[in-house]
Design an enzyme around this catalytic site. Structure first.
Site, short mmCIF file in Angstrom:
data_model
loop_
_atom_site.label_atom_id
_atom_site.label_comp_id
_atom_site.label_asym_id
_atom_site.label_seq_id
_atom_site.Cartn_x
_atom_site.Cartn_y
_atom_site.Cartn_z
CG HIS A 60 -11.27 -6.03 -3.08
ND1 HIS A 60 -11.86 -5.13 -3.99
CD2 HIS A 60 -10.35 -6.75 -3.94
CE1 HIS A 60 -11.17 -4.84 -5.01
NE2 HIS A 60 -10.39 -5.91 -5.00
NE ARG A 72 -6.08 -7.93 -1.69
CZ ARG A 72 -6.97 -8.40 -2.77
NH1 ARG A 72 -6.26 -8.91 -3.93
NH2 ARG A 72 -8.06 -8.70 -2.55
CG ASP A 92 5.24 1.50 12.54
OD1 ASP A 92 6.08 0.86 12.47
OD2 ASP A 92 4.88 2.55 12.61
CD GLU A 147 -4.62 -7.17 -8.62
OE1 GLU A 147 -5.40 -8.06 -8.68
OE2 GLU A 147 -3.99 -6.63 -7.69
CG ASP A 193 -8.70 -6.87 -10.30
OD1 ASP A 193 -9.50 -6.03 -10.48
OD2 ASP A 193 -8.51 -7.37 -9.04
#
Length: 265
Positions: free
Chosen positions: A48, A73, A87, A152, A178
């Site tokens: 977000h 996240r 990576d 969620e 959520d």
């Protein structure tokens, strides 16, 4: 060179409470400020917040000298994006909206090299290997990686047992905002039905022997979730902390309506 230690994964294994803060400013400068304040972990939000792989890398580099462990996240479950995040040095990855054991297993494969997964080999091109400086990285990488999957949604709640039982899933994180929307109670994670679902997930994940985390900006919520068994809890959001502090400062000098802190974000 030895594999960099995943301090978040090590702390999870000890079982002690871990208090975290959401990082939403998408800059290394802001992330470093929060990392210097004493939070046990810091969530760099690629879902977000306006983050990209380069901005996430900059934040990983900025917080590296501090004791606050970075968790990143991802925006979704895309294996190619996960490869890029690993990576650049992400060791603890949180993935949103996991709704089945099959999805969880696919995420595990995305984080592991063949024959146990599908992660591509970057070798000396990538920061994770310290540009080929880490001895035997290909066979040891999974030991330092930590996968957190988010439950969620109502479907995720239904499938919590299968998700938590998936080998390679290290922890489960509950998303109250959520979940409340998905259950028909938008903006009200405190609704009894939502709370019942949250408690169900906590008990199910604990029964699988996995740690549980949650976002709880209000102290009463955080303490309650801790008592229910949540181990790693995000109790602050940097953007909210700035806004609340600014509003409180302005209110000392100008008349304005009282602002109530959100129980979700």
């Amino acid at each position: 060179m030895e594999m960099p230690v995943n301090t978040f994964k090590s702390a999870l294994a000890k079982g002690d409470p871990m208090w975290g803060c959401w990082a939403g400013f998408a800059t290394g400068y802001a992330a470093e400020i929060v990392a210097s304040t004493g939070f046990d972990w810091l969530l760099i939000d690629g879902e977000h917040a306006p983050n990209t792989v380069p901005t996430i890398l900059a934040q990983l580099q900025a917080v590296a000298p501090y004791a606050s462990s970075p968790v990143v996240r991802s925006v979704n479950q895309d294996a190619a994006l996960i490869k890029q995040l690993l990576d650049v040095g992400v060791q603890t990855l949180m993935v949103p909206m996991v709704e089945s054991g099959e999805q969880a297993a696919a995420l595990v494969r995305a984080m592991r090299y063949p024959p146990h997964g599908i992660r591509g080999v970057g070798g000396g091109l990538v920061r994770a290997t310290r540009w080929d400086g880490v001895d035997d990285y290909l066979t040891k990488a999974h030991e330092a990686l930590c996968l957190i999957v988010q439950i969620e949604s109502p479907k995720g709640v239904e499938q919590a047992e299968a998700i938590a039982a998936t080998e390679g899933v290290d922890a489960v994180f509950i998303g109250p905002a959520d979940l409340s929307v998905g259950m028909g109670h938008p903006g009200n994670p405190g609704h009894p039905d939502v709370q019942q679902a949250i408690e169900k997930v906590i008990k199910t994940v604990q029964a699988a022997g996995k740690p549980v985390g949650i976002l709880a900006p209000l102290e009463d919520d955080a303490r309650r979730y801790q008592a229910l068994g949540c181990q790693f809890i995000a109790v602050g959001i940097d953007i909210s902390l700035l806004r609340q502090g600014a509003l409180a400062t302005v209110a000392r000098y100008k008349e304005r309506s009282t602002h109530q802190s959100s129980s979700t974000y």
